[in-house]
Structures are given as C-alpha cells and as structure tokens.
Design an enzyme around this catalytic site. Structure first.
Site, PDB file in Angstrom:
ATOM      1  N   HIS A   1      -3.606  42.191  16.594  1.00  0.00           N
ATOM      2  CA  HIS A   1      -3.449  40.944  15.871  1.00  0.00           C
ATOM      3  C   HIS A   1      -3.630  41.417  14.436  1.00  0.00           C
ATOM      4  CE1 HIS A   1      -6.286  37.035  15.483  1.00  0.00           C
ATOM      5  NE2 HIS A   1      -5.719  37.183  13.725  1.00  0.00           N
TER       6      HIS A   1
ATOM      7  N   HIS B   1      -3.892  40.338   8.941  1.00  0.00           N
ATOM      8  CA  HIS B   1      -2.641  40.376   9.553  1.00  0.00           C
ATOM      9  C   HIS B   1      -2.218  41.908   9.621  1.00  0.00           C
ATOM     10  CE1 HIS B   1      -2.958  36.601  11.036  1.00  0.00           C
ATOM     11  NE2 HIS B   1      -3.828  37.310  11.652  1.00  0.00           N
TER      12      HIS B   1
ATOM     13  N   HIS C   1      -9.858  39.278   6.318  1.00  0.00           N
ATOM     14  CA  HIS C   1      -9.106  38.717   7.477  1.00  0.00           C
ATOM     15  C   HIS C   1      -8.036  39.000   6.946  1.00  0.00           C
ATOM     16  CE1 HIS C   1      -7.480  38.488  11.594  1.00  0.00           C
ATOM     17  NE2 HIS C   1      -7.229  37.464  11.348  1.00  0.00           N
TER      18      HIS C   1
ATOM     19  N   GLU D   1      -9.422  30.559  12.561  1.00  0.00           N
ATOM     20  CA  GLU D   1     -10.188  32.048  12.580  1.00  0.00           C
ATOM     21  C   GLU D   1     -11.239  32.041  11.904  1.00  0.00           C
ATOM     22  OE1 GLU D   1      -7.555  34.476  14.615  1.00  0.00           O
ATOM     23  OE2 GLU D   1      -6.936  34.693  12.447  1.00  0.00           O
TER      24      GLU D   1
END
Ligand code: ZN
Length: 290
Positions: A218, A150, A148, A129
């Site tokens: 996500h 989760h 990023h 990603e």
C-alpha cells in the site's frame, strides 16, 4: 437554416439552440450572458468551503505546500494526504476535502474530529482513509502532523523481507525503526484501504512511538511534531528507499547508519529544516499562482 450570431453564442456555451427570437437569453447582451454562464460554471466547480476557526493561515499554507511538494516530487500522485492537528483543539485535525494533492488550496482544508467526522459538514466529499489520521492523533498526543503516501520507492520494502533502514543522514529518523503493518494479519482479505477506525487503530498500534510505518502492498505513513517535519520524513523515506534498493542491488553488505548516528543526524536535520522548506515553497509557487 442559417446560424445567427445569437445561435452561435448558444452553441459555444453548450446551450440548446433557441430558434425563436423571443428566447430570454437572446434579450440579454453577450457580456451579460458570458458573465452569467461562466459565473455559474465557476460556482459549480468550487465546492463551498467552511472556514476553520482559530487556525493560523500559516498552518493551512503548510498543509497546502506539503501536499503540492510531495505531489511534485512524485511521492504522492492522485492519492495520499497531509494533515495537521488543530493547534488549539487537540481533539480535531485539519485536512483537505477529497482531492488530488497537487490541486489542494487553502479553501479545501476541512476540520475533523478524532472519529473521522467532518466538523460543520458542508456535504463536501472526504477522504476514505481519513481514519489513518484520526487514530494516530488519538494514539500519539505528541504527533502534530500525519502524511500518508503510496510512495513508489517504499512499496518494495512493504512486501519483501528487507527492512527499510537509513542509508544516509537525511533519512536518519529511520534509525529508530520503520515497522511494517500488514492489514491481512488481523483483518483477512480486504480492499487494502484504511476505511474505518478499527483499521486505523491497528495501524497506529504498529506505528507505536516511531516516525514511520510501512503498509504492506500500500504505502507508508510518516508523523512529526509539525507539518514540515512529517512532509520532510515522507520525502526522505521515499528517497532513502530508492537509494537502499540501489545499494542492495550493488551486492554485498550495506553499511547503514547506526541508531546513535541516526539520533545525532536527525537533531541536525530538524534544526535546519526551514532551509529546505523555503526552497520547496518556491518550487510550488508557480502552481499556486495559477
Ligand atoms: Zn492509501
């Protein structure tokens, strides 16, 4: 057959047992054998690193600290990543090789171009990603760091109709808005991962000029003018989401920060950021010493 000391040594290192006394291993002393075998094992465990030129060690340390702190707080688990734009080449960014954030060291940091290609590729595995980062750096010249996660606290707000809003001053940056990106809207049924530039570009468009974008089913992405700020926002996005869920569960109207309060409080937060960053560095120091 009676096991000799040399045979026991071979078993200990997982080597096939040699019964002939002429075995080359048996001719070496135990100390030399130990050094050879464990030395080779260490070399295999440590993937070769490619030095990142023109980058202050302090910036690399911030990426390592941010990765480990967010893992320590449970905002990141085995997944997620922290990156920084290259300080002297805005068309490059820095992030770890594919590795759990709690395990990232300075030697794991690699350089990428804005198409997500590793620079000086040494064959090390990279994050699938990474296009989240490359496309946001392309779209937002002001952004110097991307995180990023989760984040478990945030996930409910990516799938419900309740917008994530600032509940308290530490999450004041949310007052500017936290849009939700739904990968299914333009790309249909996918594996939910931002695995190519077109997906990353779409995500960056939804982020717009905000500091946070939620990803349906996500996680989220936070950005900032430094690694410290992006990590701060990732942490407090998660904390605010957990608190907001609790406030909503209490029932009745929730009294959120207004945009004006958010802007004022965010200015103060950024001014005192080093206080909490230094505390976080102490928090993860023992894990770096191992
Ligand atoms: Zn992800």
């Amino acid at each position: 057959m009676t096991a000799t000391p040399k045979m026991l040594l071979a078993v200990r290192f997982g080597q096939p047992i040699k019964t002939r006394p002429s075995c080359w291993l048996a001719r070496l002393g135990p100390t030399v054998v130990f050094a050879l075998l464990f030395g080779f094992a260490a070399a295999r465990a440590q993937a070769p690193s490619v030095p990142v030129s023109g980058v202050d060690a302090a910036l690399i340390e911030d990426i390592v600290t941010g990765s480990r702190v967010l893992a320590d707080f449970g905002v990141l688990d085995g997944f997620g990543h922290v990156s920084a734009r290259h300080p002297t080449n805005p068309n490059r960014f820095l992030m770890s090789r594919s590795l759990a954030p709690a395990l990232v060291t300075a030697a794991d940091i690699m350089e990428f171009d804005l198409d997500g290609n590793a620079v000086g590729d040494s064959g090390r595995s990279v994050f699938l990603e990474r296009f989240i980062h490359s496309e946001i750096y392309k779209a937002r010249p002001d952004v110097m760091s991307v995180v990023h996660t989760h984040s478990p606290g945030v996930i409910p707000f990516t799938v419900s109709q309740a917008p994530l809003r600032p509940l308290y001053h530490n999450a004041a940056f949310l007052a500017a808005g936290a849009p939700v990106w739904d990968i299914r809207k333009d790309f249909g049924e996918t594996d939910m991962l931002v695995r190519d530039p077109s997906l990353g570009k779409s995500l960056a468009q939804t982020l717009g000029d905000k500091s946070v974008v939620l990803m349906r089913g996500h996680g989220d992405v936070t950005v900032g003018p430094s690694v410290k700020v992006a990590v701060f926002r990732a942490y407090y996005t998660d904390v605010n989401a957990r608190l907001q869920s609790q406030a909503i569960a209490l029932g009745g109207d929730v009294n959120y920060l207004t945009p004006g309060e958010g802007a004022k409080a965010d200015t103060v937060n950024l001014a005192v950021l080093d206080r909490i960053w230094n505390l976080w560095r102490l928090r993860i120091a023992p894990s770096l010493a191992k």
